[in-house]
Design a protein around this motif. Sequence first.
Motif, PDB file in Angstrom:
ATOM      1  N   ALA F   6      44.906 -11.380  14.156  1.00  0.00           N
ATOM      2  CA  ALA F   6      45.332 -12.096  15.367  1.00  0.00           C
ATOM      3  C   ALA F   6      46.846 -12.286  15.358  1.00  0.00           C
ATOM      4  O   ALA F   6      47.430 -12.536  14.300  1.00  0.00           O
ATOM      5  CB  ALA F   6      44.653 -13.459  15.417  1.00  0.00           C
ATOM      6  N   TYR F   7      47.466 -12.151  16.518  1.00  0.00           N
ATOM      7  CA  TYR F   7      48.918 -12.292  16.606  1.00  0.00           C
ATOM      8  C   TYR F   7      49.332 -13.334  17.628  1.00  0.00           C
ATOM      9  O   TYR F   7      48.661 -13.541  18.639  1.00  0.00           O
ATOM     10  CB  TYR F   7      49.564 -10.949  16.981  1.00  0.00           C
ATOM     11  N   ASP F   8      50.491 -13.933  17.338  1.00  0.00           N
ATOM     12  CA  ASP F   8      51.157 -14.772  18.336  1.00  0.00           C
ATOM     13  C   ASP F   8      52.240 -13.918  18.995  1.00  0.00           C
ATOM     14  O   ASP F   8      53.054 -13.295  18.299  1.00  0.00           O
ATOM     15  CB  ASP F   8      51.843 -15.980  17.681  1.00  0.00           C
ATOM     16  N   PRO F  50      45.887 -11.641  24.774  1.00  0.00           N
ATOM     17  CA  PRO F  50      46.511 -11.659  23.439  1.00  0.00           C
ATOM     18  C   PRO F  50      45.618 -11.074  22.360  1.00  0.00           C
ATOM     19  O   PRO F  50      46.120 -10.512  21.381  1.00  0.00           O
ATOM     20  CB  PRO F  50      46.773 -13.143  23.179  1.00  0.00           C
ATOM     21  N   SER F  51      44.384 -11.145  22.525  1.00  0.00           N
ATOM     22  CA  SER F  51      43.500 -10.671  21.449  1.00  0.00           C
ATOM     23  C   SER F  51      43.541  -9.155  21.314  1.00  0.00           C
ATOM     24  O   SER F  51      43.186  -8.605  20.283  1.00  0.00           O
ATOM     25  CB  SER F  51      42.068 -11.115  21.705  1.00  0.00           C
ATOM     26  N   SER F  73      49.189 -14.666  13.804  1.00  0.00           N
ATOM     27  CA  SER F  73      48.900 -15.971  14.404  1.00  0.00           C
ATOM     28  C   SER F  73      48.828 -17.046  13.320  1.00  0.00           C
ATOM     29  O   SER F  73      48.224 -16.867  12.263  1.00  0.00           O
ATOM     30  CB  SER F  73      47.572 -15.919  15.161  1.00  0.00           C
ATOM     31  N   SER F  74      49.457 -18.171  13.601  1.00  0.00           N
ATOM     32  CA  SER F  74      49.501 -19.245  12.602  1.00  0.00           C
ATOM     33  C   SER F  74      48.128 -19.884  12.454  1.00  0.00           C
ATOM     34  O   SER F  74      47.745 -20.333  11.389  1.00  0.00           O
ATOM     35  CB  SER F  74      50.533 -20.295  13.035  1.00  0.00           C
ATOM     36  N   ASP F  75      47.368 -19.904  13.522  1.00  0.00           N
ATOM     37  CA  ASP F  75      46.070 -20.564  13.454  1.00  0.00           C
ATOM     38  C   ASP F  75      44.915 -19.579  13.595  1.00  0.00           C
ATOM     39  O   ASP F  75      43.788 -19.973  13.855  1.00  0.00           O
ATOM     40  CB  ASP F  75      45.989 -21.643  14.533  1.00  0.00           C
ATOM     41  N   PRO F  78      44.590 -15.478  18.505  1.00  0.00           N
ATOM     42  CA  PRO F  78      45.593 -14.666  19.186  1.00  0.00           C
ATOM     43  C   PRO F  78      46.053 -15.376  20.447  1.00  0.00           C
ATOM     44  O   PRO F  78      45.227 -15.880  21.207  1.00  0.00           O
ATOM     45  CB  PRO F  78      44.841 -13.369  19.546  1.00  0.00           C
ATOM     46  N   LYS F  79      47.384 -15.429  20.639  1.00  0.00           N
ATOM     47  CA  LYS F  79      47.851 -16.150  21.833  1.00  0.00           C
ATOM     48  C   LYS F  79      49.256 -15.723  22.238  1.00  0.00           C
ATOM     49  O   LYS F  79      50.039 -15.186  21.458  1.00  0.00           O
ATOM     50  CB  LYS F  79      47.799 -17.662  21.603  1.00  0.00           C
ATOM     51  N   LYS F  93      45.918 -18.034  26.064  1.00  0.00           N
ATOM     52  CA  LYS F  93      44.872 -17.462  25.207  1.00  0.00           C
ATOM     53  C   LYS F  93      43.972 -16.582  26.063  1.00  0.00           C
ATOM     54  O   LYS F  93      44.059 -16.600  27.295  1.00  0.00           O
ATOM     55  CB  LYS F  93      44.080 -18.596  24.567  1.00  0.00           C
TER      56      LYS F  93
END
Lengths: 188, 188, 381, 381, 94, 94, 295, 295
Positions: F6-8, F50-51, F73-75, F78-79, F93
């Motif tokens: 997952a990415y920000d 984002p995903s 992604s920090s959490d 993906p967002k 999101k």
Amino acid sequence: MTLEIIIAGRGGQGILLTGYLLGKALVKKGYYVVNSEMYSAETRGGFSRSDLIVFPSEAEIDIIKVRKADIAIFMYKDQMHSYAEYVKPDAQLIILDGTFIEEPAKPWPRVLKVPFTRLAEEKVGTYRVANVFMLGVFSYVTGLVDPETMEEIIKTSVRPKWIEINLKAFDAGYNYAKENLEKVEIKL
Amino acid sequence: MTLEIIIAGRGGQGILLTGYLLGKALVKKGYYVVNSEMYSAETRGGFSRSDLIVFPSEAEIDIIKVRKADIAIFMYKDQMHSYAEYVKPDAQLIILDGTFIEEPAKPWPRVLKVPFTRLAEEKVGTYRVANVFMLGVFSYVTGLVDPETMEEIIKTSVRPKWIEINLKAFDAGYNYAKENLEKVEIKL
Amino acid sequence: MARREFLTGNEAMAEAAIAAGLRVFIGYPITPASDLFEYLAEKLPSYGGVVFQAEDEIAAINALVGATYAGAKAMTATSGPGFSLMAESLGLAAMLEAPIVIVYNMRTGPSTGIATGTGQGDVMQSRWASHGHYGVVVYSPWSVQEAYNLVVKAFDTAWRLRVPTIVLSDAVIAHTRELAVVYEPGEVKVADRKPPREPPGEFKPFKPDPDDLVPPMAFYGEGYAVLAESLVHDERGYYTTDPENYERLVKRLEEKITRNKHHVVSSEARYTEDAETVIVAFGTLARSALALVKDLRKQGKKVGLWRPVSIWPLDEEGLSKAVEHADRVIVAEMNLGQLYREVARILGPTGRKIELVPVLTPELPGPDELLGYFRKAGVEI
Amino acid sequence: MARREFLTGNEAMAEAAIAAGLRVFIGYPITPASDLFEYLAEKLPSYGGVVFQAEDEIAAINALVGATYAGAKAMTATSGPGFSLMAESLGLAAMLEAPIVIVYNMRTGPSTGIATGTGQGDVMQSRWASHGHYGVVVYSPWSVQEAYNLVVKAFDTAWRLRVPTIVLSDAVIAHTRELAVVYEPGEVKVADRKPPREPPGEFKPFKPDPDDLVPPMAFYGEGYAVLAESLVHDERGYYTTDPENYERLVKRLEEKITRNKHHVVSSEARYTEDAETVIVAFGTLARSALALVKDLRKQGKKVGLWRPVSIWPLDEEGLSKAVEHADRVIVAEMNLGQLYREVARILGPTGRKIELVPVLTPELPGPDELLGYFRKAGVEI
Amino acid sequence: MAPRRAYDIIILANRCKECGLCIHVCPKKILVTGNKQNQKGYRVTTVTKPSDCIGCRLCEFSCPDFVIRIEPSSDGVPKGLIVWGENEVEVIKD
Amino acid sequence: MAPRRAYDIIILANRCKECGLCIHVCPKKILVTGNKQNQKGYRVTTVTKPSDCIGCRLCEFSCPDFVIRIEPSSDGVPKGLIVWGENEVEVIKD
Amino acid sequence: MTVQVPKLEYRHRVDDLLRTERLPHVWCPGCGIGITLQAFLRAVKALEAKGVIDRKQLVFVTGIGCTGRASGYVRLDGAHTPHGRPIAYAYGVKLANPKLVPVVFSGDGDLAGIGGNHLLHAARRNFDMLVIMVNNFNYALTGGQLAPTTPHGAYSTTTPKGNPERPMDVARLVAALGANYVARWSIHYPVHIEESVKRALPRRGFRFIEVVSICPEIFGRHIGFRSPVDFYERLRKVAKVRKPKALEEIKYDWEDEITLGVFVDKDEPGYMESICQVYNYDWCKELPERRWSKQ
Amino acid sequence: MTVQVPKLEYRHRVDDLLRTERLPHVWCPGCGIGITLQAFLRAVKALEAKGVIDRKQLVFVTGIGCTGRASGYVRLDGAHTPHGRPIAYAYGVKLANPKLVPVVFSGDGDLAGIGGNHLLHAARRNFDMLVIMVNNFNYALTGGQLAPTTPHGAYSTTTPKGNPERPMDVARLVAALGANYVARWSIHYPVHIEESVKRALPRRGFRFIEVVSICPEIFGRHIGFRSPVDFYERLRKVAKVRKPKALEEIKYDWEDEITLGVFVDKDEPGYMESICQVYNYDWCKELPERRWSKQ
Ligand SMILES: Cc1ncc(C[n+]2csc(CCOP(=O)(O)OP(=O)(O)O)c2C)c(N)n1
Ligand SMILES: Cc1ncc(C[n+]2csc(CCOP(=O)(O)OP(=O)(O)O)c2C)c(N)n1
Ligand code: SF4
Ligand code: SF4
Ligand code: SF4
Ligand code: SF4
Ligand code: SF4
Ligand code: SF4
Ligand SMILES: [Mg+2]
Ligand SMILES: [Mg+2]
């Protein structure tokens, strides 16, 4: 009193070096000397002139180029004629290279004509050191610079490979003068 | 009397072209016009300002930039605020692009707020001709330049491929004004 | 035929050059002169002229000199940084008496400065940029029409006197549109070279006519074997170190301008007949100064304006006449005192008070802002 | 330790630069400055300094500016044509407040002129060569010793004021040998930069100290992220078109020189205590003028000599004092009136007669020839 | 073998600078430094054996001073012509 | 197949100039021109899905305006993070 | 034997192209510039004799340097321009009167040092002019300073411990820039120089001939040659005529080989013709280069 | 959904090397300069992370032009020098403090047009600096005039009927001059640019990276592209990565191919080391280039 010396000749005769050596020697003797140059673009056939002005003290310096020479050394005819006007009519001493000059340009009182170029070729083996041969003569005749000083100057000012031949020329000139010429007292 | 007009907005709004077209039209009408420009380096987001000064005769020309505008046309908020000080408090007419400006910067007496950009997009299909749409409005409202002149100017001043859309925008503005706005008499 | 057009200063100057017979334009882009170049790139070829973009301004000015020797009316247009690069060969042009024309649109300096700002920082530079003593003529317009007229005049001066001639305009004129009357080639009067009067072999390319001190000019290709010698040269164009020749040459390079001053100097006086205070200003700043003078007149103050049109040389008589009734002279210019120095030198001996109002801003100030600069300089008016 | 040496002006100036801490010499050969370069090529490396021959003078001066920002005392030596090419980036140096030193040996101009002749045609150019308004300091020596001293002083001035400093010497001094007292590095006093007083992040590279108007200087590599910005910049070195910032900057570039005048201006007066006529001359011509004054004194004429050592700015007070008793001022210079213009401007309002004796010759005239030029100019003495 | 052609070796004396290049390049080695000096004091190149000259013109082409010109002999006699002045020509024959 | 990471997708809105390069280069076509204008009046790029992001950073590298930053992604979610101001971040999101 | 003769016969073959009243020239004994200049002038005469060119068409432009002094001796239209600028000056000549044929004759320092940018762009543009560069390895006129052509390690007055720089192979560079004609000779090949000029002068586009020369008085003395002949012979050792297959094979190495020969010989349209492709100027049909290339 | 967050996280990856207070920068939408600059800055960060360089060593020098504006945004020591002179300025920086590493970042007109002579001689000397040239085919800042790199036939504001000149292949020229490292990329290859910088920055001698870029606002509009993307795609068509066998194979042709790739990658001593062969300066042992070349 300032003493003004003009040395002139053709390009290629080593006029500038002559002025430089003489200037350095006079400086060594404690005089305040101004030595300026003029020359044309050609390596040969052009003109070359070195002026030396000896001031009694630094405070008195003014001119840079000779105004009216007390001593004139002409190594070639053409330049003698060009610069005769810058020589005092009663100049203390005129030195001419007899190889290239037949008659003085003006009726100067004390003229010393020596065929430096021919003599250099004869006695030192190359006409190229006629200038330093002349310095030898000058040194003896005027007594302004002693041979020791001059020799030291030559050693430190000339390119290493040329030192020997120049020392030889200087000695030859000095000895030539000693044998053939009389001293002249220069007022300073 | 001279008439001073200031047109200002953001870079990219076509301010300079607007001034040029209006200037040319006024010249065509026989006035002596001075039209100067100021703009910043950015293609967008910077500022752009076109000044027009209409002199009664050539002999009377002096200033180049607007001193105090009689007519001010502001196409964007920021520039309205920057240049409000160059507008006469009792200016004859203030025109604002309502798309980007909510309130006039000063309590000018005669303010015409029209959302040129939005209207251009709506009626002509592109916001890029908001400036010429505005000129159509200006032409009708002030009567300073008649539509025929303006159309001729557009034809000869705009790049060929852009002529049609600009003519369309001008007409749209003119007609919009005719339908929705009242004329204002400009003293000259 | 004469037409009235609504043109920017740059467009007008380009038109003027065409009317004056421009055959070669050599440029290098620079704000605020590029659009003059671009206008000519569009238009000059249809008049048979050539436009060339050089690799730098140094190439441009040297090419310009070569072009004049090959017989073409030739011009460039530049601004501060470009003009600085031309310094060396501006001296060449003066030395070779090459009739080149340079449009110099001043911008905000020094160095890269503000490319889009205006300025008047180059008054002294336009006269003294190159080494050695030589002469140039510099005109400075205050309107688009005058920019047009002065470019025509610059060609006339350049070719009449064989002297590099500069039109010192600025960023404001460059991009301001005004009405200007413009002509076609052949409709304006511009001096041509004086052709050689002797046959090849006898003709001396640097032998001046005794009256105007200007040597007739043979072009390359005409069989005169002309040598354009950048060294100090005699009348044949041959290098010489002869002092008398040198003196004659250098004096003539300046004197041919002063001797023919009547063709060159020009100025304008407004409201000076009874002026007790005369404001001196030039170029676009003089427009604001004029407006200020009108304001002050309205307040009953006896203020006038004197505006040099030829900056180098100045119209000294015009100036003296303009200040006849004035006990106070104020020089306002967009630098820290350049034109001021000349005015002070000329009028100093008359005992008048000569004040400087430096106007340092990248934007042309209007009359109100100009008054602000008077106040800032402590000059009451 | 101090030594007395019999040196040419070029050798002495090279020695002076070494003594002053020269670290980078960037040259391009030109008569009569090449032998200064050659002397340093022999000698500077043994002092840890670098000598670089650039592809042209434009490269040389730009490299010089870069070298000062990287922390080195840096110098070049040139003559007219080379200096002309440096015009653009002389303005850069002024704008960046880069403490560069230029030895400018004048030769006979204009253009290529006479490469081996001397001259004084570059007085105005040394001040006004670049576009825009900026300040420089120019010194002019009349002897080998003074050439030595002024090169040392030039480094001091350049680094004290962060201003490009020029030693305007000539072909005669360049090649004339005289006795000069010379020193080793560390034995002469030369200002260094003021180091930054704030840490990186807070330090502003163009923020002047309020007293002397000179900004402290951070060198490259010290972590200050200094931007040397040739555009008009604020105290951070950031480009801005803000008029007030512009005014502040340009005024400061000139004012930091006038404000610190006491470090800069210098002149010499001889026989002026009672002089009714004062001859103004500079450089080597002043030597001949001195001899002429002595002659005239011998004839009982009350003549004196005033000689500026700093040419830009001039020692105006020194001049005024020197002419106190004189009703006549004669400016003799080897051009058609350059220093003359400044003297005339300064003294004009005093009502004195100010005459010009142009001395146009490629050779330094002696006092007798100089008198001839007085006659030729119609100036009786 | 065809009879050798004869050449005139013309030397404009006052231009000579005694550089020795002509002497060096001459394949027949017939050029030498002379004893007479010209107006500038240079000892002018002179010719020893004109009849050896093959007319290759290497001397002419290699002289930096526009001194030498090789021509087929006008009178059939190979010779050196040292031109000292407008009306003063030294003729050297074998 | 390993689980997709997952990415920000961080977008510094006030720097965007609506040039469209990021949109053009994104292999997953998840970037689009948004409707909201930034301080300079440009419509800022925004994120659709984002995903789908594969973290190739082509958008980041091709943006001339230092607008985009791609981070794991920090959490784990993906967002898209559209940064409108110091303290104003729009989170997108899937 | 001294005889009275009419003086006219005793003129040099190229004297009618020289300002003979200024001879002897200023160049030092044994200087290769004169050899090069003579070769050029011979070619001009030969072309004129063939009716190819008219000397009135030629404009002989030089920069500053010993080589640059040539314009003072050549009886043609010409210019002695500031240091590094002869190519720039030549631009203007050609643009103003396309019927003229500019010939630039100058030194290595002038053309490739300070003037490098003009050389670069003139070659790139294939600008119609002939450039002859006398490469004497140094800045001679000013007294023997480093030039871009000075061999690595060689002494010059500004590199008294030997030149740390890599020298520039100017002919090869110009060839890489696309000039129409590029050749390099040394003064040992005066006939080749002449032939090169004969081929390159009546040619469109940018033509470049480098002549590797000797400067016995300044550079020669400095690096230890006692006479012009010594220098001449030393140079002959490394100056080798070859037909290189690729530009990479061309050498400029004082210790190994300085390749001589014709490196490029092609006939692409020059700058003037390329503007004629855009604009139909009066003179387009009369371009001498166009006429020549049709022959 | 809008939330409150600490701002620090939302900085760009290279923000610490930028004067972020000046962003957004002045460049037009879609301008390739920013892409190039970002790639350079990423490389700096990568090298710094590996401990190869220290940002304090870098001096970022630009000339005048759109590209030249970069120095105003980069938080390094730097200079914004007159048009055409960044290489000249860099000479002085390096000579004065050999521990510094000059990086020149400028436009095609600046470096290869007016600045051509410095480029020529810096490359010839293998002078220790890295030069990054953004080639946008025109003089953009001044409004789209002809550059030496403008394709033949292309419209520019000073060649309204098409460019009559032959363009210059700058990378190939620099390669021919003997630079240690020469590469050309286009903005389609941001990672390659970054890798090139990573390789070229810690290297002695002259290193040159040309980045073929788009100028959508000026040149693009002038020649008819409606958007940055159109220009980007058109350029992509001709920008081809290849490993040419000889310099002659490198193409710079807008209608055919603009060859991309690493053209030279060698490690000869740079200028600074060559002066160290003559003089034993204090700093000779500490030259960063020497250290790097030993690694
Ligand atoms: C702008 C400028 N810089 C420097 C000089 C001094 N200068 C005259 S000739 C020359 C170099 C000449 O070298 P080159 O071109 O190789 O000619 P050569 O004398 O070797 O034939 C120099 C540097 C000058 N005249 N002008
Ligand atoms: C001496 C000088 N001449 C001209 C200019 C005007 N000028 C500024 S930038 C520029 C060209 C820029 O082109 P390039 O280097 O390709 O940069 P770009 O804008 O395309 O990035 C010119 C001609 C100048 N600043 N200084
Ligand atoms: S022509 Fe040949 S053989 Fe005859 S003298 Fe000359 S070089 Fe010798
Ligand atoms: S080559 Fe010429 S100058 Fe040299 S010696 Fe022979 S004739 Fe004399
Ligand atoms: S990282 Fe790749 S996939 Fe993700 S948004 Fe950017 S370009 Fe698209
Ligand atoms: S590439 Fe950057 S500037 Fe362009 S649209 Fe995308 S985010 Fe905005
Ligand atoms: S110095 Fe050298 S190049 Fe110049 S004339 Fe003398 S020998 Fe020839
Ligand atoms: S003009 Fe072109 S190069 Fe300059 S910022 Fe705009 S797009 Fe970029
Ligand atoms: Mg040379
Ligand atoms: Mg560009």
